[in-house]
Design a protein around this motif. Sequence first.
Motif, short mmCIF file in Angstrom:
data_model
loop_
_atom_site.label_atom_id
_atom_site.label_comp_id
_atom_site.label_asym_id
_atom_site.label_seq_id
_atom_site.Cartn_x
_atom_site.Cartn_y
_atom_site.Cartn_z
N VAL A 1 -15.62 -76.57 -21.39
CA VAL A 1 -15.65 -77.57 -20.31
C VAL A 1 -14.82 -77.03 -19.15
CG1 VAL A 1 -15.00 -79.91 -19.60
CG2 VAL A 1 -15.85 -79.52 -21.93
N PHE A 2 -15.43 -77.02 -17.96
CA PHE A 2 -14.73 -76.59 -16.75
C PHE A 2 -14.58 -77.81 -15.85
CE2 PHE A 2 -16.90 -72.96 -18.48
CZ PHE A 2 -15.90 -71.99 -18.46
N ASP A 3 -13.35 -78.21 -15.61
CA ASP A 3 -13.11 -79.36 -14.72
C ASP A 3 -12.74 -78.82 -13.34
OD1 ASP A 3 -12.35 -81.57 -13.33
OD2 ASP A 3 -10.88 -82.29 -14.81
N PHE A 4 -13.72 -78.87 -12.43
CA PHE A 4 -13.50 -78.39 -11.06
C PHE A 4 -13.09 -79.53 -10.13
CE2 PHE A 4 -16.59 -75.06 -12.57
CZ PHE A 4 -15.72 -73.99 -12.49
N VAL A 5 -12.57 -80.62 -10.69
CA VAL A 5 -12.11 -81.75 -9.87
C VAL A 5 -10.63 -82.04 -10.18
CG1 VAL A 5 -12.67 -84.07 -9.04
CG2 VAL A 5 -14.47 -82.68 -10.09
N GLY A 6 -10.35 -82.36 -11.44
CA GLY A 6 -8.95 -82.53 -11.85
C GLY A 6 -8.34 -83.87 -11.50
N VAL A 7 -9.18 -84.87 -11.18
CA VAL A 7 -8.64 -86.22 -11.00
C VAL A 7 -8.57 -86.90 -12.38
CG1 VAL A 7 -9.43 -86.45 -8.60
CG2 VAL A 7 -10.93 -87.18 -10.49
N GLN A 8 -7.89 -88.04 -12.47
CA GLN A 8 -7.69 -88.65 -13.79
C GLN A 8 -9.00 -88.91 -14.54
OE1 GLN A 8 -4.53 -88.76 -15.05
NE2 GLN A 8 -5.77 -88.94 -16.90
N PRO A 9 -10.03 -89.47 -13.87
CA PRO A 9 -11.27 -89.72 -14.62
C PRO A 9 -11.91 -88.44 -15.17
CG PRO A 9 -11.29 -90.94 -12.54
CD PRO A 9 -10.11 -90.02 -12.49
N THR A 10 -11.81 -87.33 -14.43
CA THR A 10 -12.46 -86.11 -14.94
C THR A 10 -11.62 -85.44 -16.03
OG1 THR A 10 -11.55 -84.67 -13.18
CG2 THR A 10 -13.69 -85.71 -12.76
N VAL A 11 -10.29 -85.54 -15.92
CA VAL A 11 -9.45 -85.01 -17.00
C VAL A 11 -9.69 -85.81 -18.28
CG1 VAL A 11 -7.06 -84.66 -17.77
CG2 VAL A 11 -7.70 -84.10 -15.42
N ASP A 12 -9.80 -87.12 -18.14
CA ASP A 12 -10.10 -87.96 -19.32
C ASP A 12 -11.45 -87.56 -19.92
OD1 ASP A 12 -7.75 -89.35 -18.98
OD2 ASP A 12 -8.69 -91.06 -17.95
N LEU A 13 -12.45 -87.41 -19.04
CA LEU A 13 -13.79 -87.04 -19.52
C LEU A 13 -13.74 -85.69 -20.24
CD1 LEU A 13 -16.88 -87.46 -19.58
CD2 LEU A 13 -16.96 -86.36 -17.32
N ALA A 14 -13.06 -84.72 -19.63
CA ALA A 14 -13.01 -83.37 -20.20
C ALA A 14 -12.43 -83.40 -21.62
CB ALA A 14 -12.17 -82.46 -19.29
N THR A 15 -11.36 -84.18 -21.82
CA THR A 15 -10.76 -84.21 -23.16
C THR A 15 -11.65 -84.96 -24.15
OG1 THR A 15 -9.46 -86.19 -22.60
CG2 THR A 15 -8.39 -84.07 -22.30
N LYS A 16 -12.48 -85.89 -23.65
CA LYS A 16 -13.38 -86.65 -24.55
C LYS A 16 -14.59 -85.84 -24.98
CE LYS A 16 -12.36 -91.29 -22.91
NZ LYS A 16 -12.69 -92.12 -21.74
N ILE A 17 -14.99 -84.84 -24.18
CA ILE A 17 -16.25 -84.15 -24.51
C ILE A 17 -16.04 -82.72 -25.02
CG2 ILE A 17 -17.60 -85.54 -22.89
CD1 ILE A 17 -17.59 -83.19 -20.93
N ILE A 18 -14.80 -82.26 -25.07
CA ILE A 18 -14.60 -80.89 -25.55
C ILE A 18 -14.80 -80.85 -27.08
CG2 ILE A 18 -12.06 -81.14 -25.81
CD1 ILE A 18 -13.91 -77.95 -24.64
N ALA A 19 -15.51 -79.82 -27.54
CA ALA A 19 -15.80 -79.68 -28.98
C ALA A 19 -14.58 -79.09 -29.70
CB ALA A 19 -17.00 -78.75 -29.16
N PRO A 20 -14.52 -79.23 -31.03
CA PRO A 20 -13.50 -78.50 -31.79
C PRO A 20 -13.58 -77.00 -31.48
CG PRO A 20 -14.66 -80.06 -33.20
CD PRO A 20 -15.38 -80.07 -31.88
N ASP A 21 -12.43 -76.36 -31.42
CA ASP A 21 -12.33 -74.92 -31.08
C ASP A 21 -12.81 -74.63 -29.65
OD1 ASP A 21 -11.11 -73.95 -33.30
OD2 ASP A 21 -12.84 -72.85 -34.07
N GLY A 22 -13.00 -75.65 -28.84
CA GLY A 22 -13.58 -75.46 -27.51
C GLY A 22 -12.60 -74.89 -26.52
N ALA A 23 -13.16 -74.36 -25.41
CA ALA A 23 -12.36 -73.81 -24.31
C ALA A 23 -12.33 -74.84 -23.19
CB ALA A 23 -12.98 -72.51 -23.81
N LEU A 24 -11.15 -75.40 -22.97
CA LEU A 24 -10.98 -76.47 -21.97
C LEU A 24 -10.26 -75.87 -20.78
CD1 LEU A 24 -11.13 -79.43 -21.18
CD2 LEU A 24 -9.24 -79.91 -22.73
#
Length: 345
Positions: free
Chosen positions: A240-263
């Motif tokens: 998951v690449f978060d190219f925004v970094g606001v609270q909603p996108t950081v929350d989304l990124a942590t919710k959709i990253i897979a096990p062993d994933g690259a966040l």
Amino acid sequence: MRALQIVSAGVLEVRDVPVPEIGPDEVLVKVAGAGLCHSDVHVLHSPEWPLPNMTLGHETAGHVAKLGNDVTGLAEGEAVLVYLVWACGVCRPCIEGRDNVCINAGGRDAMPPCPGLGPDGGMAEYIKVKARYLEPLGDLDPVTAGPLADAGLTPMHAINGARHRLTPGSTVAVIGVGGLGHMGLQILKATTGARIIAIDSSEQKLEIAREHGADETFLSDSDTAAKVLALTDGYGADAVFDFVGVQPTVDLATKIIAPDGALRFVGLGGGSFTYAADSLTSTIPWGVDVRRSYGGTRSDQRQVIELAKLGKISVETKQYSLEDGIQAFADLEAGIVPGRAILVP
Ligand code: NAD
Ligand code: ZN
Ligand code: ZN
């Protein structure tokens, strides 16, 4: 010459300034185009950033206008890109090829100097640059190539640091399809076999995402995480690449990253997440590796230029005259610039 400068926090002006004098190891570059990055907007509004009367612009390309006496290997008239990271070149991280985290940048949280964020940048008719920070562009058009120095470089670095999770059959999520995101999508498409999901709050940006290689596109809303999980058998995205970094996108990124994933957090929107070292309250699955990714290395830069020369990536631009630069800032803040705004002196 004309230059777009920060006068004080929140205040910009296009004004007359002297053409820079070059030293023996420097080059005067006649600017062909300078990209406008969302970091310029952050800097403009940051009361912390002590840069009054500085010319902005850290995504610059142009033609060599004048060579310092000691400069070899470049010719007048040659098209060049100004590399973002003006690192020392001789410290341990630099010689290991990690010049974006140069020791001599000034501390654990510092960035090496870069044009337009300290030294005067490229939103002007001319910029002076040490010869060793120039990359020849060959036949690439310098009017539109400037963003390769950040909108191209920074996603390339984040992607290169996540290649072990970008294998064929994997799924990658790109959050934010602006300047950086639309280049990140193209780099992923050109260099991996991963299925690409693009997410943005703007339908217009999702259209751009479809043009630049996204396999699936989602508007960011309260259902987005569930949609990504549904597409991946409940497992999540491998990178998951978060190219925004606001609270909603950081929350989304942590919710959709897979096990062993690259966040990978790239956007500087001020969001945060809490790490919990137990299974009950953990915010990320097992094995996730998190990186706060900054800029890119000289090697990443070369790779970006080579992909552009092969025609595999290109910057989608909206061009403004330098005199209309303040309007370009307003349009970027309003979220209505497709791809990257370029100021053309
Ligand atoms: P941009 O304005 O061109 O693009 C941002 C995109 O995010 C837009 O498409 C916008 O619609 C989308 N967006 C905004 N809010 C959203 C939300 N809540 N959910 C989903 N999408 C949303 O910006 P840019 O120039 O691509 O820069 C992006 C970020 O990266 C900025 O914070 C910038 O400062 C930062 N940046 C970091 C580095 C680094 O090295 N870490 C380098 C360059 C830029
Ligand atoms: Zn930038
Ligand atoms: Zn160094």
